[in-house]
Write a protein that holds these residues in place. Structure first.
Motif, PDB file in Angstrom:
ATOM      1  N   MET A   1       2.023  -7.016   1.195  1.00  0.00           N
ATOM      2  CA  MET A   1       1.573  -5.984   0.268  1.00  0.00           C
ATOM      3  C   MET A   1       1.573  -6.570  -1.133  1.00  0.00           C
ATOM      4  SD  MET A   1       3.157  -2.252  -0.400  1.00  0.00           S
ATOM      5  CE  MET A   1       4.379  -2.505  -1.673  1.00  0.00           C
ATOM      6  N   THR A   2       0.470  -6.398  -1.826  1.00  0.00           N
ATOM      7  CA  THR A   2       0.419  -6.829  -3.217  1.00  0.00           C
ATOM      8  C   THR A   2      -0.068  -5.686  -4.064  1.00  0.00           C
ATOM      9  OG1 THR A   2      -1.825  -7.661  -2.944  1.00  0.00           O
ATOM     10  CG2 THR A   2      -0.031  -9.266  -2.718  1.00  0.00           C
TER      11      THR A   2
ATOM     12  N   ALA B   1      -0.385   1.953   1.744  1.00  0.00           N
ATOM     13  CA  ALA B   1      -1.045   1.951   3.058  1.00  0.00           C
ATOM     14  C   ALA B   1      -1.638   3.332   3.378  1.00  0.00           C
ATOM     15  CB  ALA B   1      -0.065   1.528   4.148  1.00  0.00           C
ATOM     16  N   LYS B   2      -0.929   4.378   3.011  1.00  0.00           N
ATOM     17  CA  LYS B   2      -1.397   5.746   3.245  1.00  0.00           C
ATOM     18  C   LYS B   2      -2.709   6.000   2.508  1.00  0.00           C
ATOM     19  CE  LYS B   2      -0.205  10.455   1.860  1.00  0.00           C
ATOM     20  NZ  LYS B   2       0.829  11.285   1.212  1.00  0.00           N
ATOM     21  N   TYR B   3      -2.747   5.654   1.219  1.00  0.00           N
ATOM     22  CA  TYR B   3      -3.927   5.932   0.415  1.00  0.00           C
ATOM     23  C   TYR B   3      -5.072   4.974   0.723  1.00  0.00           C
ATOM     24  CZ  TYR B   3      -0.908   9.154  -2.021  1.00  0.00           C
ATOM     25  OH  TYR B   3      -0.056  10.188  -2.308  1.00  0.00           O
ATOM     26  N   ALA B   4      -4.758   3.730   1.051  1.00  0.00           N
ATOM     27  CA  ALA B   4      -5.807   2.765   1.411  1.00  0.00           C
ATOM     28  C   ALA B   4      -6.503   3.204   2.692  1.00  0.00           C
ATOM     29  CB  ALA B   4      -5.219   1.366   1.563  1.00  0.00           C
TER      30      ALA B   4
ATOM     31  N   PHE C   1      -0.030   5.943  -5.658  1.00  0.00           N
ATOM     32  CA  PHE C   1      -0.562   4.890  -4.792  1.00  0.00           C
ATOM     33  C   PHE C   1       0.511   3.834  -4.545  1.00  0.00           C
ATOM     34  CE2 PHE C   1      -2.747   0.919  -3.903  1.00  0.00           C
ATOM     35  CZ  PHE C   1      -3.740   1.287  -3.002  1.00  0.00           C
ATOM     36  N   ASP C   2       1.216   3.421  -5.592  1.00  0.00           N
ATOM     37  CA  ASP C   2       2.255   2.404  -5.477  1.00  0.00           C
ATOM     38  C   ASP C   2       3.350   2.815  -4.492  1.00  0.00           C
ATOM     39  OD1 ASP C   2       0.915   0.869  -7.362  1.00  0.00           O
ATOM     40  OD2 ASP C   2       2.232   1.488  -9.014  1.00  0.00           O
ATOM     41  N   ALA C   3       3.660   4.104  -4.431  1.00  0.00           N
ATOM     42  CA  ALA C   3       4.731   4.593  -3.569  1.00  0.00           C
ATOM     43  C   ALA C   3       4.377   4.470  -2.085  1.00  0.00           C
ATOM     44  CB  ALA C   3       5.050   6.048  -3.912  1.00  0.00           C
TER      45      ALA C   3
END
Length: 85
Positions: free
Chosen positions: A1-2, A79-82, A74-76
């Motif tokens: 993750m980046t 993967a969910k938002y992507a 998004f940072d939290a």
């Protein structure tokens, strides 16, 4: 993750998340438009979002946000938002 580019300090004014990216001087082309992955259905002008630091790179893709509040969400859980984008 980046997660890259955490600068979300651009001045904002009222909008969907309590702030809103300013509109470009000219209408955005189709290639310059995206949808915020956090606030589903909210249109984003990529060039405006990039100028204001409202984006993240995750797993080789770039995600643009409609406002400064969306970046930390998004940072939290990127993967969910992507996956929703």
């Amino acid at each position: 993750m980046t997660n890259e580019n955490t600068a979300l300090n651009a001045p904002q004014s009222g909008g969907c998340c309590g702030s809103k990216a300013s509109a470009p001087a000219q209408p955005a082309t189709a290639d310059d438009q995206a949808v915020c992955p956090v606030m589903a259905g909210t249109p984003v002008v990529k060039s405006v979002a990039e100028a204001q630091g409202l984006f993240r790179d995750y797993n080789g893709s770039r995600y643009w946000f409609c406002c400064a509040s969306c970046g930390p969400l998004f940072d939290a859980d990127p993967a969910k938002y992507a996956a929703a984008a």
